[in-house]
Design an enzyme around this catalytic site. Structure first.
Site, PDB file in Angstrom:
ATOM      1  N   ASP A  49       0.723   3.177  -9.700  1.00 54.94           N
ATOM      2  CA  ASP A  49       0.205   2.400  -8.422  1.00 54.94           C
ATOM      3  C   ASP A  49       1.234   2.652  -7.348  1.00 54.94           C
ATOM      4  O   ASP A  49       2.277   2.165  -7.325  1.00 54.94           O
ATOM      5  CB  ASP A  49       0.063   1.181  -9.009  1.00 54.94           C
ATOM      6  CG  ASP A  49      -0.556   0.276  -7.539  1.00 54.94           C
ATOM      7  OD1 ASP A  49      -1.668  -0.070  -7.787  1.00 54.94           O
ATOM      8  OD2 ASP A  49       0.325  -0.228  -7.061  1.00 54.94           O
ATOM      9  N   TYR A  54       4.023   1.968   1.074  1.00 58.13           N
ATOM     10  CA  TYR A  54       5.231   2.116   0.439  1.00 58.13           C
ATOM     11  C   TYR A  54       6.181   3.598   0.649  1.00 58.13           C
ATOM     12  O   TYR A  54       7.339   3.431   0.430  1.00 58.13           O
ATOM     13  CB  TYR A  54       4.842   2.336  -1.194  1.00 58.13           C
ATOM     14  CG  TYR A  54       4.392   1.228  -1.768  1.00 58.13           C
ATOM     15  CD1 TYR A  54       4.029   0.028  -0.837  1.00 58.13           C
ATOM     16  CD2 TYR A  54       3.658   1.435  -3.186  1.00 58.13           C
ATOM     17  CE1 TYR A  54       3.355  -1.054  -1.494  1.00 58.13           C
ATOM     18  CE2 TYR A  54       2.976   0.260  -3.611  1.00 58.13           C
ATOM     19  CZ  TYR A  54       3.127  -0.899  -2.822  1.00 58.13           C
ATOM     20  OH  TYR A  54       1.990  -1.776  -3.603  1.00 58.13           O
ATOM     21  N   LYS A  79      -3.454   2.962  -1.638  1.00 55.22           N
ATOM     22  CA  LYS A  79      -4.167   2.040  -1.041  1.00 55.22           C
ATOM     23  C   LYS A  79      -3.970   2.354   0.552  1.00 55.22           C
ATOM     24  O   LYS A  79      -3.013   2.796   0.855  1.00 55.22           O
ATOM     25  CB  LYS A  79      -3.441   0.402  -1.309  1.00 55.22           C
ATOM     26  CG  LYS A  79      -3.004   0.364  -2.523  1.00 55.22           C
ATOM     27  CD  LYS A  79      -2.318  -0.995  -2.791  1.00 55.22           C
ATOM     28  CE  LYS A  79      -1.952  -1.247  -4.182  1.00 55.22           C
ATOM     29  NZ  LYS A  79      -0.617  -0.409  -4.475  1.00 55.22           N
ATOM     30  N   HIS A 112      -5.593  -2.570   1.049  1.00 52.88           N
ATOM     31  CA  HIS A 112      -4.321  -3.226   0.857  1.00 52.88           C
ATOM     32  C   HIS A 112      -4.341  -4.803   0.910  1.00 52.88           C
ATOM     33  O   HIS A 112      -3.869  -5.593   0.120  1.00 52.88           O
ATOM     34  CB  HIS A 112      -3.160  -2.640   1.269  1.00 52.88           C
ATOM     35  CG  HIS A 112      -1.876  -2.575   0.699  1.00 52.88           C
ATOM     36  ND1 HIS A 112      -0.938  -1.634   0.705  1.00 52.88           N
ATOM     37  CD2 HIS A 112      -1.358  -3.421   0.075  1.00 52.88           C
ATOM     38  CE1 HIS A 112       0.201  -2.184   0.097  1.00 52.88           C
ATOM     39  NE2 HIS A 112      -0.337  -3.242  -0.494  1.00 52.88           N
TER      40      HIS A 112
END
Length: 279
Positions: A49, A54, A79, A112
């Site tokens: 994930d 990120y 996401k 998200h």
């Protein structure tokens, strides 16, 4: 149901999703995320994930490419970030994520955050519906959505979310949301299941862990699964990555499940989705 690390739950559209995955939030792109993902895949993880925000989709993609695991055995999630809400910008963000990941298709794509200040999550969801209908993603869902956000999508769109990934741990078990998702066949998924380590010394959990000769992290992850919640604990240490999923040789009693449930305080550790508006 919970026999091993490859055990799956079946989403309402028939897609099988592993009960446990590796989360890579705050894992640095490059060697750190590459080595973490590779360590997880070697142990037997099949679900990874990540998210655009990120900043490590490149590394995740590199680890996948360098592994010997067949693509069809993997379940990859990413996401769309808040800055890209809206129909066209979501489609563009998806293309960018896919290029970084180096994949031909995605297993799960999530919004998200609902980002209420922008008021575009329904429009964003319609972009996910298009990606799903076009066969570019096998399942679509949301992250950090409350009941009223889910109801808005269900009232205005053709396809309801298949997954809702939310803050979920013994201090914040989101029972009302969980019940709603269960009733509507939306799979709940836990992020920060260990409360970023904040529960590892909780006396009630330590006592239960000693009883089963397990770590408190293993007890929490097992509790997740026995409550029917998919979980994605994060670690960059190979021995922890392996330890976190050594949970298929025991089962928590109902008494111990009740003790863990009693730890709930309905307190978020992180942002309230109705208030989080970071772009």
């Amino acid at each position: 149901m919970l026999k091993n690390l490859q055990s799956t739950t079946t989403l309402y559209n028939g897609v099988e999703m592993p009960w446990i995955g590796l989360g890579v939030f705050k894992v640095q792109d490059g060697e750190e995320v590459v080595s973490s993902v590779k360590a997880a895949l070697e142990v037997g993880y099949r679900s990874i994930d990540t998210a655009a925000i990120y900043g490590n989709e490149d590394g995740v993609g590199r680890a996948i490419a360098e592994s010997n695991v067949p693509r069809e055995e993997l379940f990859i999630t990413t996401k769309v970030w808040n800055a890209h809400h809206g129909f066209d910008s979501t489609l563009a963000a998806f293309d960018e994520s896919m290029e970084k990941l180096g994949l031909d298709y995605l297993d799960l794509y999530l919004i998200h955050w609902p980002l209420p200040s922008k008021g575009q999550y329904v429009e964003t969801w319609k972009a996910l519906e298009k990606l799903y209908k076009d066969g570019r993603v096998r399942a679509i869902g949301v992250s950090n959505f409350k009941i009223h956000h889910l109801e808005s999508i269900m009232a205005n769109c053709e396809i309801k979310p298949m997954v809702n990934q939310v803050e979920y741990h013994p201090r914040f078990n989101q029972k009302e949301l969980h019940d709603f998702c269960r009733k509507n066949e939306i799979q709940l998924e836990a992020w920060s299941p260990l409360m970023q380590g904040g529960l590892l010394n909780e006396s009630a959990l330590v006592e239960i862990a000693n009883k089963y000769n397990k770590s408190t992290a293993q007890i929490i992850i097992r509790w997740d699964l026995q409550t029917g919640v998919v979980t994605i604990p994060k670690s960059t240490k190979p021995h922890r990555i392996a330890e976190n999923v050594d949970i298929f040789d025991f089962e928590l009693s109902q008494e111990d499940m009740d003790k863990i449930n009693a730890l709930n305080q309905d307190k978020r550790m992180f942002a309230d989705p109705d208030e989080f508006n970071k772009i």
